[in-house]
Structures are given as structure tokens and as C-alpha cells.
Design a protein around this motif. Structure first.
Motif, PDB file in Angstrom:
ATOM      1  N   PRO A   1       0.809  -1.230   0.000  1.00 52.24           N
ATOM      2  CA  PRO A   1       0.000   0.000   0.000  1.00 52.24           C
ATOM      3  C   PRO A   1       0.843   1.281   0.000  1.00 52.24           C
ATOM      4  N   GLN A   2       2.075   1.202   0.442  1.00 50.15           N
ATOM      5  CA  GLN A   2       2.909   2.415   0.511  1.00 50.15           C
ATOM      6  C   GLN A   2       3.419   2.862  -0.850  1.00 50.15           C
ATOM      7  N   SER A   3       3.829   1.917  -1.668  1.00 50.51           N
ATOM      8  CA  SER A   3       4.545   2.316  -2.889  1.00 50.51           C
ATOM      9  C   SER A   3       3.924   1.783  -4.172  1.00 50.51           C
ATOM     10  N   GLU A   4       2.861   0.971  -4.035  1.00 54.36           N
ATOM     11  CA  GLU A   4       2.335   0.326  -5.244  1.00 54.36           C
ATOM     12  C   GLU A   4       0.851   0.587  -5.487  1.00 54.36           C
ATOM     13  N   ILE A   5       0.234   1.383  -4.618  1.00 51.35           N
ATOM     14  CA  ILE A   5      -1.186   1.677  -4.783  1.00 51.35           C
ATOM     15  C   ILE A   5      -1.411   3.177  -4.693  1.00 51.35           C
ATOM     16  N   LEU A   6      -2.140   3.697  -5.662  1.00 52.25           N
ATOM     17  CA  LEU A   6      -2.388   5.141  -5.772  1.00 52.25           C
ATOM     18  C   LEU A   6      -3.888   5.353  -5.900  1.00 52.25           C
ATOM     19  N   VAL A   7      -4.428   6.250  -5.086  1.00 53.46           N
ATOM     20  CA  VAL A   7      -5.857   6.577  -5.159  1.00 53.46           C
ATOM     21  C   VAL A   7      -6.051   7.735  -6.138  1.00 53.46           C
ATOM     22  N   THR A   8      -7.023   7.604  -7.024  1.00 50.98           N
ATOM     23  CA  THR A   8      -7.238   8.605  -8.078  1.00 50.98           C
ATOM     24  C   THR A   8      -8.666   9.156  -8.048  1.00 50.98           C
ATOM     25  N   VAL A   9      -8.890  10.188  -8.832  1.00 53.77           N
ATOM     26  CA  VAL A   9     -10.233  10.759  -8.975  1.00 53.77           C
ATOM     27  C   VAL A   9     -10.962   9.966 -10.062  1.00 53.77           C
ATOM     28  N   GLY A  10     -11.532   8.859  -9.650  1.00 50.02           N
ATOM     29  CA  GLY A  10     -12.213   7.973 -10.581  1.00 50.02           C
ATOM     30  C   GLY A  10     -11.229   7.198 -11.437  1.00 50.02           C
ATOM     31  N   ALA A  11     -11.752   6.218 -12.172  1.00 53.43           N
ATOM     32  CA  ALA A  11     -10.890   5.481 -13.089  1.00 53.43           C
ATOM     33  C   ALA A  11     -10.446   6.376 -14.242  1.00 53.43           C
ATOM     34  N   SER A  12     -11.182   7.436 -14.523  1.00 56.56           N
ATOM     35  CA  SER A  12     -10.775   8.366 -15.594  1.00 56.56           C
ATOM     36  C   SER A  12      -9.380   8.911 -15.324  1.00 56.56           C
ATOM     37  N   GLU A  13      -9.202   9.491 -14.140  1.00 57.55           N
ATOM     38  CA  GLU A  13      -7.883  10.035 -13.831  1.00 57.55           C
ATOM     39  C   GLU A  13      -6.842   8.921 -13.793  1.00 57.55           C
ATOM     40  N   ALA A  14      -7.258   7.740 -13.353  1.00 55.58           N
ATOM     41  CA  ALA A  14      -6.334   6.606 -13.331  1.00 55.58           C
ATOM     42  C   ALA A  14      -5.817   6.309 -14.739  1.00 55.58           C
ATOM     43  N   ILE A  15      -6.715   6.313 -15.699  1.00 58.90           N
ATOM     44  CA  ILE A  15      -6.321   6.051 -17.093  1.00 58.90           C
ATOM     45  C   ILE A  15      -5.394   7.157 -17.589  1.00 58.90           C
ATOM     46  N   TYR A  16      -5.801   8.387 -17.340  1.00 58.41           N
ATOM     47  CA  TYR A  16      -5.002   9.529 -17.809  1.00 58.41           C
ATOM     48  C   TYR A  16      -3.598   9.513 -17.190  1.00 58.41           C
ATOM     49  N   ALA A  17      -3.535   9.307 -15.880  1.00 58.76           N
ATOM     50  CA  ALA A  17      -2.238   9.328 -15.190  1.00 58.76           C
ATOM     51  C   ALA A  17      -1.354   8.169 -15.649  1.00 58.76           C
ATOM     52  N   THR A  18      -1.962   7.014 -15.905  1.00 57.26           N
ATOM     53  CA  THR A  18      -1.204   5.858 -16.375  1.00 57.26           C
ATOM     54  C   THR A  18      -0.607   6.126 -17.755  1.00 57.26           C
ATOM     55  N   PHE A  19      -1.445   6.551 -18.676  1.00 55.34           N
ATOM     56  CA  PHE A  19      -0.964   6.837 -20.037  1.00 55.34           C
ATOM     57  C   PHE A  19       0.132   7.908 -20.002  1.00 55.34           C
ATOM     58  N   ASN A  20      -0.145   8.990 -19.286  1.00 57.65           N
ATOM     59  CA  ASN A  20       0.781  10.130 -19.309  1.00 57.65           C
ATOM     60  C   ASN A  20       1.994   9.915 -18.422  1.00 57.65           C
TER      61      ASN A  20
ATOM     62  N   ASP B   1       8.375   0.745  -9.252  1.00 59.94           N
ATOM     63  CA  ASP B   1       9.224   1.467 -10.211  1.00 59.94           C
ATOM     64  C   ASP B   1       8.403   2.198 -11.262  1.00 59.94           C
ATOM     65  N   LEU B   2       7.274   1.601 -11.636  1.00 61.89           N
ATOM     66  CA  LEU B   2       6.399   2.253 -12.606  1.00 61.89           C
ATOM     67  C   LEU B   2       5.454   3.233 -11.910  1.00 61.89           C
ATOM     68  N   MET B   3       4.987   2.835 -10.743  1.00 60.22           N
ATOM     69  CA  MET B   3       4.014   3.661 -10.027  1.00 60.22           C
ATOM     70  C   MET B   3       4.589   5.010  -9.623  1.00 60.22           C
ATOM     71  N   LYS B   4       5.896   5.084  -9.435  1.00 53.00           N
ATOM     72  CA  LYS B   4       6.457   6.389  -9.032  1.00 53.00           C
ATOM     73  C   LYS B   4       6.236   7.432 -10.132  1.00 53.00           C
ATOM     74  N   HIS B   5       6.268   7.007 -11.388  1.00 48.69           N
ATOM     75  CA  HIS B   5       6.009   7.945 -12.483  1.00 48.69           C
ATOM     76  C   HIS B   5       4.520   8.303 -12.552  1.00 48.69           C
ATOM     77  N   VAL B   6       3.691   7.284 -12.377  1.00 49.70           N
ATOM     78  CA  VAL B   6       2.244   7.506 -12.420  1.00 49.70           C
ATOM     79  C   VAL B   6       1.825   8.425 -11.260  1.00 49.70           C
ATOM     80  N   GLY B   7       2.440   8.182 -10.095  1.00 51.13           N
ATOM     81  CA  GLY B   7       2.124   8.999  -8.925  1.00 51.13           C
ATOM     82  C   GLY B   7       2.547  10.451  -9.091  1.00 51.13           C
ATOM     83  N   LYS B   8       3.657  10.661  -9.758  1.00 53.29           N
ATOM     84  CA  LYS B   8       4.106  12.034  -9.998  1.00 53.29           C
ATOM     85  C   LYS B   8       3.111  12.753 -10.914  1.00 53.29           C
TER      86      LYS B   8
END
Lengths: 395, 395
Positions: free
Chosen positions: B95-114, B256-263
Motif C-alpha cells: 500500500p505504501q509504494s504500489e497503490i495510488l488513489v485517483t479521482v475515478g478510473a478516468s484520472e487513473a487512465i489519464y495518469a497511467t498513459f501520461n 518502479d512504474l508507479m512512481k512515475h504515475v504517482g508524480k
């Protein structure tokens, strides 16, 4: 707890990689590890959300405001924003096509930059500045043209003219007042002078006025009331009503531009959360006095803090608004602001932010947030006094 | 009501301009103008949020959960997500480094792609598909490689291999199951077969499993449990707990991937709204039965609807999950699905969505959402029956 496949180690947005995570948060997290530290690091109101606004959230939850709102936000909230902007700042917008509700001012900034600019475009950003603007520009490949506003920390028409002359292809100017990090704001005449330059060069201005309610010495003039056809106005409820965690911001601007920003917003978040929008509507419709009460309290804190700092031999930029003081490190001390904040944190357990992280002009300064209780601020002065005494003894 | 300065009429993100606003919303808005229409257009649960979840929001509001949460979301919610994913899908995350809470799955998709792709990169998107993936890719200059999955609407290893062979430089594969718009889902064997191909080619997979709780005939296998080191798992509470308007989604993946998505997430929205996160935590900790109850109700609706449609001479893609039926227009009728939905809307006042807006393979199909009451669905069958009768008479 998966490891990433090594073949994927280069699979990330390379523009992002060059951008540091929020330096304010990095410093805050680092100082949070020091036992007994008092932090004036974050720009976060210490007040609770007023009770009538909390009740509005609960009513919305009970009324099943849990389905998708229309993409631009509840119409009733957009109407409340339009009425508020017209009454408070003489800025007139059509709630249907010119006002967009966002997830905090953060999303407003992101949607504005990404809706209206293209990779390779140039934007002017006066510094010292909130680091998020530059980060978002860099993440999308927009080139940042900085203007160092030190030592007055006011963007002058002459400096703006010079930057435009050097970069005639610039597309937009970022404007933020009252300013984070300096607390400096612009007089009516100063806003008009900047507007004149922007009008002459037909430049777009992104005006982040989220601290407009926190202004202590003179009324706030919104550039949206002077130059509406070139202004994208960014604001929100986080600072005026201590609603940071509710995440409601908004954008107002000409419909032709807002349609692009609104499309971007839909791709980002679909829409803002319904019960939080109900809170924002209540704040704007019935929470005028809340903002006044908080402003009065911040003003009292500012006055106490400025007096105490002056007594200790510190000077600060003219602190007309927001809840920050941008304080000069006295000339007899080492001017390295990053070293200074670490030394202060380690010796007297006071956490403040280095001015240089806010860009050119911030070197040799530190930012103190007075979004903290009067008691904490008095204690901060005591600790800073101890620090000064220690250093004087050591000399 | 400012007009835009004409000099600024070209000041917008040109990539965005080529992308249409959500075609589902456009159709829905158009049909909303027809008096007496019954719309099965949107993918929005008709249920209210369960009472205990509403109470959790109110408690959070009363407890002044109104300050900035940590950027990745409340730790207690991230722990609840980690426990849920481990228990329900055998997918284990820190939960500390591999899970990120987003504003809906929409933001999740956007943050992942970008967060993980660069302009010029290629992504495989099987079609028919939720149009948002393609829109977000295009807005950031990522090239979309489509794979037409008709007529079974299942991505086969052979089709995936062929696309990879043709585009060996592809960076990622978008995967969404149960699928919007087809309602088709993947068996355990099918998910394993796709995972084998992805593993062999060392490709990243963005797996949108937001409908994972709405699955009617067999358990859901998450690709995150098979291929964790290459999977970015996207989900949220909108569909399982009828919380669309609360806007809480999440992303899980290797640190390693989530740190970019989280940023990216921090630049987008700073953090998600606190009281809405409290709702999500309550749903995951104590709302298992809510999801089961809703699933049972959706299943009953699906069975009724499939039976009724069959009686009327319609066939649908195998509807194993989500709350959509992807229905073939009978061969004896004109196959133009856009003309068909308009004709149905105008003659019998039933609003459904044209299959072609979901990309290649959707032509000649229409999407019906059964996130609607049993009564409305029965009425929809009556109206569709009237339409069929009218057309038969006209022949």
C-alpha cells in the motif's frame, strides 16, 4: 509486491522524469522526521470547514448526489460561481459555457495548460513562483520563459515588455496574485498596467487568483474584470473556506477557449465529486462571512509575525495577501537558503521552506506559512530568536 | 460574457481539437431532448450508495477530514485496497509504494498513459472499446494500434501476436474486461493465454478491471495475479458500489512504474477528496455484500433482457459481465447502426448507443445499458417490439 520487469525500466514519460516531485512536499516530509519540530512549511489552512458547509455535504449525500454530475459541474454551483465573480470582482461569466468546475485549482491549472497550449509553445512565468506551473509546462513540452521579479517581487510592465520583446512568439503569461510564495499582491493600478501590456500584445493570461479572498490592505482587482477576452481565471474554495481536502476549484474564461479546457477536463477526471460541489455551492452562497472571519484572523497573525520578525532583525517582502511571508536571510548570516532552513530545522526545530525552490529571485529568502495557530507562530518566533542568538554568540 | 480576442482563436491544443467530445454523452444529450424517451445510453448504476457508506462520508466530514490528504491517498484506504485485491483477486501490492488513489478510473487512465508513455509511442487497443482510451492516447500524441475483436469480441492470442509482429516497437496493450461496450469477459484460460503473449514480448499491460465485481457466469481472473511485473491495474468503486459521483478510483502496479504515475497524479489533481476516500474505504472494508446484492440484481436484469431480445429476434455478444449488451441489428434491417439508433429513438422513444462509436467491429451493433430498473428494461423491450413490428409491416 511485484518487481518491474527489467525490460520495462525505460517505460515512462521522459519529460516527467526530469521534473522533481513537489520540492515543498519533499522538504516537509524530511522535516516531519525531526522529533518536536514545528513546521510552517505547507500552505494549508489550519481552520476546520465551517459547520453549515459540512451540513451541505451531508444533505447532498442523503439526497443521493452520487451519480455522475454533468461534465462541467453542477449547474447550480456554476451559477453560484458566476454570481460570486460578478458581485465580488465585477467579472461576468455565463455559467453554461464559460465556467468549469475542477478538482481543485491543481486540475484547473493542468486543464488550462493542456487545453490551450501545444508542445513547443512558450509561456512566461514570473518568479519566485509556485513550482507546479513550471512542472506542468515541462511535463507537456511547453517552454518556460522566466522573469525574475526580485527584489520587489512584483512583475513590472517594463520587465514584461522586455520578455515579450525577447520572445515575440510567446503564447501566454502565468499570473498569480496574491502570490505564493511571496505573499505580495498587486494594486489596482499595477493590475491595470500589466493588463495594458497584455492587451497590446494580444497575449493570453492564466490568472491564478485562488488567494483573492486573503488580502489585507486593499481590495483585490481581478484581471478578469479588465481583460476578460484574454483571461483564463483560475480559483477555488481551498484557501478562502479552508476546504483543501474537498478539492473544488474552477476556471472561468471566454467560451471559445473554455470549450478546449472543458474537453481536457473530461479526459482528466470526467467530472468533480457531487457532495464536494454541494459544499462549494454552500460556501459561495452562504459563506461570505466565513471568508471574512478567516481573513481577519490571518491578518492578525501576519501583523504579529511581521512585528516579531522585524524585532529579530528580519525583513520580508510586502505581505499584502495569501498566508505567506517571504523573509530575507539577514546579511550577516550565510545567504545559502537551503543550508539555512536545514540549520534552523536541526538547531531550533523550526521547519520553513527555502526561497530558491521557487525559482530565480528566491535565493537568500525563506517562506514562512502563517496558516498556523497564533500559539504556533509565537513559538516559531521564540525558536527563530534562539537561532539568531546562537549565531550571534558563535560569531 | 467575454468574447475571445480574435487573435487568440488559434490558441488551443491542436491534438485535442481533432478529438470529438465523448460520443456517448453527445448521443445521450441529443436523445434527452426527445419528450418521453427512455434512455439506456449511459453506463451509470441506478442504485443509491448503500447507507453505511453514506454514514462513513458524514463521519469523515464531522471528523474534519478536510485537509490535504497525502498525495497518493489516505494510507488506510490504500491498505483497504491492498487487502481487497489480495483477498478477491490474489493480487498482492504494497500500500505504501504500489497503490495510488485517483479521482475515478478516468484520472487513473489519464495518469497511467501520461506517466508511462511518450509522444510517438504506440499502444494496442482492442476494439470495440470505451472511447476514452483512444482519446487520451491521441491527446498526448501516442499512436493507437487497433485490433478488431469482432465477431466474438474477445482478443485472441493470434490477433495479439499479429499486431505485435506488425508493430514490434509497441510499448503497451490496453486491456478492459469485463468489457465496456460489449459486456464480454475473459475466462481464466483466456486471460492466461493473453498473459503468455505479453510475457513473451515483455509488454506492459494497462488492465482496466473496473467491472470485475459485475461478472455473472464465472469468477474474474485478474491479469495482475498472473503478470504482476508487467501490469498496471486500474479499478475503482464507481461500478461495484454505485459511487460514480464520488469519483474514487485506484491504480496498482510495480513501485518502479508507479512512481512515475504517482508524480503525474500529483500534477493532475494533487490528491483525491478526503470524505470520498472515507466512503471508498468503508465500501471495501464493510461493503462486500452490497456488491453481491447489486450483482445479483444486474444478473436478473441481464437474463430478462437477453430472453426478451431473443424472442424479438435479436442476438447479442456473450454478456458475461459489466451491465451492457452489445446487440446485433437483425440482418433483415438496415445495418447502419447510427441511422438505426436515431430511427428507434424517433419512432418508439428508446435511446440506445450506436456500436460504431466504439471503433472497428462495432458497426451493425448497438449498446444497451442495463444499469436501469427492471421496469424500465421491460418497457424498453415493449418499445423495441413495437419498432420491430413497425418495420415488419413496412416491408
Amino acid at each position: 509486491m511485484p518487481a518491474t520487469l527489467s525490460a520495462l525500466s525505460e517505460t515512462y514519460n521522459h519529460r516527467l522524469a526530469a521534473i522533481l516531485p513537489s520540492p515543498i512536499r519533499v522538504i516537509d516530509s524530511e522535516f516531519a522526521q525531526i522529533p518536536g519540530i514545528l513546521r510552517l512549511t505547507l500552505g494549508e489552512p489550519d481552520f476546520a470547514v465551517p459547520a453549515h458547509i459540512k451540513e451541505a455535504v451531508k444533505r447532498a449525500v442523503d439526497a443521493d448526489d452520487s451519480h455522475y454530475a454533468t461534465a462541467w459541474g453542477h449547474v447550480s454551483l456554476r451559477e453560484a460561481i458566476a454570481d460570486y465573480l460578478a458581485t465580488q470582482f465585477d467579472a461576468k461569466y455565463d455559467p453554461q459555457s464559460e465556467i468549469l468546475v475542477t478538482v481543485g485549482a491543481s486540475e484547473a491549472i493542468y486543464a488550462t495548460f493542456n487545453g490551450l497550449l501545444n508542445p513547443g509553445d512558450k509561456i512566461i512565468i514570473p518568479t519566485p513562483t509556485f513550482p507546479m506551473y513550471e512542472a506542468i509546462a515541462e511535463a507537456m513540452g511547453v517552454e518556460v520563459i522566466g522573469i525574475n521579479t526580485a527584489p520587489e517581487f512584483v512583475l513590472t510592465p517594463a520587465k514584461l515588455e522586455a520578455a515579450i520583446a525577447e520572445h515575440p512568439d510567446v503564447k501566454a503569461v502565468m499570473f498569480n496574485y496574491p502570490s505564493n510564495p511571496t505573499g505580495v499582491t498587486y494594486s489596482d493600478a499595477e493590475v491595470h498596467a500589466i493588463a495594458d501590456v497584455l492587451k497590446q500584445h494580444e497575449l493570453l493570461v492564466f490568472s491564478d487568483e485562488i488567494y483573492a479572498e486573503l488580502i489585507y490592505d486593499a481590495p483585490h482587482t481581478s484581471i478578469a474584470s479588465i481583460l476578460p477576452e484574454q483571461t483564463i481565471l483560475i480559483s477555488g474554495l481551498s484557501k478562502s473556506h479552508a476546504m483543501t481536502g474537498y478539492r473544488i476549484g474552477y476556471i472561468a474564461g471566454p467560451a471559445d477557449l473554455m470549450k478546449h479546457v472543458g474537453k481536457m477536463h473530461q479526459f482528466l477526471v470526467t467530472t468533480a465529486p457531487g457532495p464536494m460541489m454541494a459544499a462549494a455551492e454552500e460556501a459561495l452562497r452562504n459563506g461570505h462571512q466565513d471568508a471574512v472571519d478567516m481573513r481577519n484572523e490571518y491578518k492578525a497573525r501576519r501583523d504579529m509575525l511581521v512585528a516579531g520578525l522585524t524585532e529579530l532583525g528580519f525583513t520580508a517582502a510586502q505581505p499584502g495577501g495569501a498566508f505567506y511571508l517571504f523573509v530575507k536571510i539577514p546579511a550577516w548570516l550565510d545567504q545559502d537558503d537551503m543550508a539555512f532552513i536545514h540549520d534552523v530545522a536541526n538547531t531550533v526545530k523550526l521547519g520553513i521552506v527555502a526561497g530558491s525552490i521557487f525559482g530565480a529571485g528566491g535565493e537568500g529568502y525563506v517562506r514562512l506559512s502563517y496558516a498556523a495557530s497564533m500559539e504556533d507562530l509565537q513559538e516559531a518566533l521564540v525558536r527563530l530568536g534562539q537561532y539568531v542568538a546562537l549565531k550571534k554568540t558563535a560569531q
